[in-house]
Design a protein around this motif. Structure first.
Motif, PDB file in Angstrom:
ATOM      1  N   VAL A 222     -60.547 -35.497  39.147  1.00 46.71           N
ATOM      2  CA  VAL A 222     -59.763 -34.892  37.595  1.00 46.71           C
ATOM      3  C   VAL A 222     -58.765 -36.049  37.885  1.00 46.71           C
ATOM      4  O   VAL A 222     -58.138 -36.655  39.042  1.00 46.71           O
ATOM      5  CB  VAL A 222     -59.408 -33.541  37.811  1.00 46.71           C
ATOM      6  CG1 VAL A 222     -60.643 -32.742  37.672  1.00 46.71           C
ATOM      7  CG2 VAL A 222     -58.591 -32.978  38.817  1.00 46.71           C
ATOM      8  N   PRO A 223     -58.042 -36.040  36.877  1.00 42.65           N
ATOM      9  CA  PRO A 223     -56.954 -36.872  36.788  1.00 42.65           C
ATOM     10  C   PRO A 223     -55.564 -36.321  37.704  1.00 42.65           C
ATOM     11  O   PRO A 223     -55.528 -35.202  37.774  1.00 42.65           O
ATOM     12  CB  PRO A 223     -56.286 -36.882  35.211  1.00 42.65           C
ATOM     13  CG  PRO A 223     -57.493 -36.246  34.404  1.00 42.65           C
ATOM     14  CD  PRO A 223     -58.343 -35.557  35.424  1.00 42.65           C
ATOM     15  N   PRO A 224     -54.981 -37.279  38.348  1.00 40.95           N
ATOM     16  CA  PRO A 224     -53.941 -37.047  39.444  1.00 40.95           C
ATOM     17  C   PRO A 224     -52.813 -36.227  38.678  1.00 40.95           C
ATOM     18  O   PRO A 224     -52.623 -36.301  37.427  1.00 40.95           O
ATOM     19  CB  PRO A 224     -53.480 -38.392  39.791  1.00 40.95           C
ATOM     20  CG  PRO A 224     -53.966 -39.341  38.799  1.00 40.95           C
ATOM     21  CD  PRO A 224     -55.071 -38.793  38.159  1.00 40.95           C
ATOM     22  N   ALA A 225     -52.309 -35.529  39.498  1.00 40.88           N
ATOM     23  CA  ALA A 225     -51.083 -34.610  38.962  1.00 40.88           C
ATOM     24  C   ALA A 225     -49.967 -35.762  38.912  1.00 40.88           C
ATOM     25  O   ALA A 225     -50.331 -36.761  39.559  1.00 40.88           O
ATOM     26  CB  ALA A 225     -50.465 -33.464  40.107  1.00 40.88           C
ATOM     27  N   ARG A 226     -48.678 -35.274  38.476  1.00 40.62           N
ATOM     28  CA  ARG A 226     -47.563 -36.237  38.678  1.00 40.62           C
ATOM     29  C   ARG A 226     -47.226 -36.898  39.735  1.00 40.62           C
ATOM     30  O   ARG A 226     -47.009 -35.823  40.660  1.00 40.62           O
ATOM     31  CB  ARG A 226     -46.545 -35.819  37.926  1.00 40.62           C
ATOM     32  CG  ARG A 226     -45.487 -36.650  37.635  1.00 40.62           C
ATOM     33  CD  ARG A 226     -44.452 -36.223  36.935  1.00 40.62           C
ATOM     34  NE  ARG A 226     -43.032 -37.018  36.559  1.00 40.62           N
ATOM     35  CZ  ARG A 226     -42.171 -36.855  35.928  1.00 40.62           C
ATOM     36  NH1 ARG A 226     -41.812 -35.642  35.695  1.00 40.62           N
ATOM     37  NH2 ARG A 226     -41.280 -37.777  35.903  1.00 40.62           N
ATOM     38  N   ARG A 227     -47.444 -38.046  40.268  1.00 39.96           N
ATOM     39  CA  ARG A 227     -47.106 -38.495  41.596  1.00 39.96           C
ATOM     40  C   ARG A 227     -46.213 -39.550  41.523  1.00 39.96           C
ATOM     41  O   ARG A 227     -45.937 -40.134  40.677  1.00 39.96           O
ATOM     42  CB  ARG A 227     -48.413 -39.050  42.162  1.00 39.96           C
ATOM     43  CG  ARG A 227     -49.625 -38.030  42.223  1.00 39.96           C
ATOM     44  CD  ARG A 227     -50.922 -38.644  43.040  1.00 39.96           C
ATOM     45  NE  ARG A 227     -52.055 -37.884  43.077  1.00 39.96           N
ATOM     46  CZ  ARG A 227     -52.170 -37.098  43.939  1.00 39.96           C
ATOM     47  NH1 ARG A 227     -51.480 -37.006  44.975  1.00 39.96           N
ATOM     48  NH2 ARG A 227     -53.626 -36.554  44.046  1.00 39.96           N
ATOM     49  N   PRO A 228     -45.611 -39.744  42.709  1.00 36.91           N
ATOM     50  CA  PRO A 228     -44.327 -40.799  42.719  1.00 36.91           C
ATOM     51  C   PRO A 228     -45.206 -42.188  42.775  1.00 36.91           C
ATOM     52  O   PRO A 228     -46.425 -42.450  43.103  1.00 36.91           O
ATOM     53  CB  PRO A 228     -43.627 -40.789  44.013  1.00 36.91           C
ATOM     54  CG  PRO A 228     -44.965 -39.909  44.979  1.00 36.91           C
ATOM     55  CD  PRO A 228     -45.547 -39.059  43.967  1.00 36.91           C
ATOM     56  N   PRO A 229     -44.629 -43.006  42.124  1.00 38.52           N
ATOM     57  CA  PRO A 229     -45.094 -44.584  42.110  1.00 38.52           C
ATOM     58  C   PRO A 229     -45.451 -44.906  43.611  1.00 38.52           C
ATOM     59  O   PRO A 229     -44.873 -44.539  44.504  1.00 38.52           O
ATOM     60  CB  PRO A 229     -43.948 -45.397  41.246  1.00 38.52           C
ATOM     61  CG  PRO A 229     -43.312 -44.403  40.730  1.00 38.52           C
ATOM     62  CD  PRO A 229     -43.210 -43.267  41.523  1.00 38.52           C
ATOM     63  N   ALA A 230     -46.530 -45.701  43.813  1.00 39.55           N
ATOM     64  CA  ALA A 230     -46.832 -46.323  45.008  1.00 39.55           C
ATOM     65  C   ALA A 230     -45.728 -47.090  45.737  1.00 39.55           C
ATOM     66  O   ALA A 230     -45.733 -46.933  46.952  1.00 39.55           O
ATOM     67  CB  ALA A 230     -48.121 -47.373  44.553  1.00 39.55           C
ATOM     68  N   ALA A 231     -44.906 -47.669  44.776  1.00 37.21           N
ATOM     69  CA  ALA A 231     -43.794 -48.485  45.767  1.00 37.21           C
ATOM     70  C   ALA A 231     -42.844 -47.217  46.260  1.00 37.21           C
ATOM     71  O   ALA A 231     -42.132 -47.668  47.338  1.00 37.21           O
ATOM     72  CB  ALA A 231     -42.995 -49.092  44.529  1.00 37.21           C
ATOM     73  N   ASP A 232     -42.536 -46.141  45.647  1.00 38.97           N
ATOM     74  CA  ASP A 232     -41.795 -45.185  46.331  1.00 38.97           C
ATOM     75  C   ASP A 232     -42.525 -44.607  47.577  1.00 38.97           C
ATOM     76  O   ASP A 232     -41.587 -44.380  48.532  1.00 38.97           O
ATOM     77  CB  ASP A 232     -41.553 -43.863  45.267  1.00 38.97           C
ATOM     78  CG  ASP A 232     -40.719 -44.421  44.163  1.00 38.97           C
ATOM     79  OD1 ASP A 232     -40.087 -45.552  44.015  1.00 38.97           O
ATOM     80  OD2 ASP A 232     -40.751 -43.415  43.338  1.00 38.97           O
ATOM     81  N   VAL A 233     -43.826 -44.372  47.356  1.00 39.61           N
ATOM     82  CA  VAL A 233     -44.491 -43.975  48.909  1.00 39.61           C
ATOM     83  C   VAL A 233     -44.380 -44.921  50.026  1.00 39.61           C
ATOM     84  O   VAL A 233     -43.780 -44.669  51.090  1.00 39.61           O
ATOM     85  CB  VAL A 233     -45.852 -43.493  48.481  1.00 39.61           C
ATOM     86  CG1 VAL A 233     -46.845 -43.449  49.765  1.00 39.61           C
ATOM     87  CG2 VAL A 233     -46.184 -42.574  47.419  1.00 39.61           C
ATOM     88  N   VAL A 234     -44.451 -46.334  49.647  1.00 44.13           N
ATOM     89  CA  VAL A 234     -44.420 -47.295  50.713  1.00 44.13           C
ATOM     90  C   VAL A 234     -42.816 -47.265  51.183  1.00 44.13           C
ATOM     91  O   VAL A 234     -42.714 -47.306  52.193  1.00 44.13           O
ATOM     92  CB  VAL A 234     -44.560 -48.657  50.028  1.00 44.13           C
ATOM     93  CG1 VAL A 234     -44.405 -49.781  50.878  1.00 44.13           C
ATOM     94  CG2 VAL A 234     -46.224 -48.603  49.752  1.00 44.13           C
ATOM     95  N   ALA A 235     -41.883 -47.308  50.132  1.00 39.82           N
ATOM     96  CA  ALA A 235     -40.493 -47.513  50.614  1.00 39.82           C
ATOM     97  C   ALA A 235     -39.918 -46.141  51.413  1.00 39.82           C
ATOM     98  O   ALA A 235     -39.448 -46.467  52.457  1.00 39.82           O
ATOM     99  CB  ALA A 235     -39.725 -47.228  49.287  1.00 39.82           C
ATOM    100  N   LEU A 236     -40.557 -44.952  51.214  1.00 39.65           N
ATOM    101  CA  LEU A 236     -40.362 -43.588  51.972  1.00 39.65           C
ATOM    102  C   LEU A 236     -41.049 -43.875  53.277  1.00 39.65           C
ATOM    103  O   LEU A 236     -40.490 -43.679  54.403  1.00 39.65           O
ATOM    104  CB  LEU A 236     -40.680 -42.550  51.272  1.00 39.65           C
ATOM    105  CG  LEU A 236     -40.553 -41.171  52.163  1.00 39.65           C
ATOM    106  CD1 LEU A 236     -39.162 -41.155  52.502  1.00 39.65           C
ATOM    107  CD2 LEU A 236     -40.950 -39.960  51.226  1.00 39.65           C
ATOM    108  N   GLU A 237     -42.291 -44.384  53.482  1.00 35.86           N
ATOM    109  CA  GLU A 237     -43.057 -44.613  54.676  1.00 35.86           C
ATOM    110  C   GLU A 237     -42.240 -45.598  55.578  1.00 35.86           C
ATOM    111  O   GLU A 237     -42.292 -45.565  56.676  1.00 35.86           O
ATOM    112  CB  GLU A 237     -44.464 -45.001  54.387  1.00 35.86           C
ATOM    113  CG  GLU A 237     -45.641 -44.010  53.900  1.00 35.86           C
ATOM    114  CD  GLU A 237     -45.556 -42.716  55.026  1.00 35.86           C
ATOM    115  OE1 GLU A 237     -45.595 -43.120  56.079  1.00 35.86           O
ATOM    116  OE2 GLU A 237     -45.907 -41.594  54.581  1.00 35.86           O
ATOM    117  N   LEU A 238     -41.735 -46.680  55.029  1.00 38.34           N
ATOM    118  CA  LEU A 238     -40.998 -47.579  55.775  1.00 38.34           C
ATOM    119  C   LEU A 238     -39.965 -46.840  56.260  1.00 38.34           C
ATOM    120  O   LEU A 238     -39.353 -47.346  57.542  1.00 38.34           O
ATOM    121  CB  LEU A 238     -40.754 -49.079  54.995  1.00 38.34           C
ATOM    122  CG  LEU A 238     -42.155 -49.744  54.695  1.00 38.34           C
ATOM    123  CD1 LEU A 238     -41.448 -51.042  53.796  1.00 38.34           C
ATOM    124  CD2 LEU A 238     -42.536 -49.980  55.718  1.00 38.34           C
ATOM    125  N   ALA A 239     -39.008 -46.442  55.426  1.00 41.02           N
ATOM    126  CA  ALA A 239     -37.942 -45.647  55.785  1.00 41.02           C
ATOM    127  C   ALA A 239     -38.042 -44.667  56.959  1.00 41.02           C
ATOM    128  O   ALA A 239     -37.378 -44.496  57.976  1.00 41.02           O
ATOM    129  CB  ALA A 239     -37.064 -44.797  54.919  1.00 41.02           C
TER     130      ALA A 239
END
Length: 321
Positions: free
Chosen positions: A63-80
């Motif tokens: 089904v369509p995804p729920a509201r999710r953070p942009p991929a760039a935000d996920v990458v930035a948090l994982e790098l932090a």
């Protein structure tokens, strides 16, 4: 029916739960598909992880995804988070980060699969296997979801197993501080630039023996603090670690532990408040933590003070033999 490439995506599953008066009874579950085998599927729902035998599945679809953070935000948090838990041995595979720390914690000993590995996915997985074998370690891959859904699907096809689902949760420091009232009747939270011997001892009770590599990870961040809460007799009641990293000044909270005799007194919340105040003074506005989804007590505590799930990840293990 669902397929392996649906792993990491939001799905709805209608399952058969019984029969009443010759009528089949159904129950619907909505969540993120975290595993799919020849016999079962597993989804992470808002109420917890649910494993459903395939013979009980009536219908299932993405089904369509729920509201999710942009991929760039996920990458930035994982790098932090990577900067806050720095493995002493690191190498690059395109944008992927290969990490080794003598097998102390999965975070520091897994390849972080975010971004472009600069080769085909199959070739990237082969390179990960070769790198970890050269370092004498079992290959592990940290796959944030749904960002790394293609990685998870490829690993499923290779027979890689998955450790329990981990939630990466975040909160704004301002509202968090507003939710946690200071408690003068509780022992104060002491913040130190370095951990005491009893701090290490309490962490070791949970994490096992701390090798020199562990000490290097825990203390090897420029902006790091160690929380201690002591009873009147000096005995340690609670500990935690905070680190501020990344251009967005994320506060990473880890290793929050309370002695069994001191639980359910609000001490853990006071430790969180102390770390949040420390980080806010250094320009941080947001905090994150990582907790296994099955740790319902901790997830409940974090939810009460304002943490919500930003994204999830699976640590994947290469098959043995």
């Amino acid at each position: 029916m669902l397929r392996r490439q649906d792993v990491g995506h939001r799905v709805v599953v209608r399952r058969i739960v019984g029969v009443s008066q010759d009528r089949t009874l159904y129950s619907d579950a909505l969540g993120e598909l975290v595993d799919l085998t020849e016999t079962d599927l597993t989804i992470a729902t808002s109420k917890g992880t649910l494993r459903v035998p395939l013979h009980e599945v009536h219908r299932a679809k993405r089904v369509p995804p729920a509201r999710r953070p942009p991929a760039a935000d996920v990458v930035a948090l994982e790098l932090a988070a990577n900067h806050a838990w720095p493995a002493p041995v690191q190498s690059r595979l395109g944008h992927w980060i290969l990490r080794a720390a003598g097998n102390w914690t999965g975070r520091a000993n897994s390849a972080l699969a975010v971004g472009d590995p600069d080769r085909t996915l199959e070739a990237a997985i082969d390179a990960v296997v070769q790198w970890y074998e050269a370092h004498g370690q079992r290959p592990l891959i940290n796959a944030p979801m749904p960002l790394a859904a293609p990685v998870n699907a490829a690993l499923d096809a290779r027979g890689w197993t998955a450790r329990p689902l981990t939630l990466v949760q975040t909160a704004l420091l301002g509202p968090l501080l507003g939710r946690i009232e200071p408690r003068a009747e509780l022992p104060p939270v002491e913040l130190a630039d370095s951990p005491g011997d009893d701090w290490f001892a309490m962490v070791a009770e949970h994490k096992g023996t701390l090798p020199p590599t562990a000490v290097r990870i825990l203390t090897g961040v420029p902006e790091v603090v160690f929380a201690h809460v002591r009873d009147a007799d000096g005995s340690l009641l609670a500990v935690a670690r905070g680190a501020v990293t990344g251009p967005d000044r994320w506060l990473g909270i880890s290793l929050l532990q309370t002695a069994p005799a001191a639980r359910r007194r609000g001490i853990a919340q006071q430790v969180m408040r102390g770390l949040a105040q420390w980080a806010a003074q250094r320009g941080s506005t947001r905090a994150y933590l990582q907790v296994e989804e099955r740790n319902t007590a901790a997830v409940g505590l974090y939810g009460r003070i304002g943490f919500t799930t930003h994204h999830t990840y699976l640590t994947r293990e290469a098959p043995t033999g």
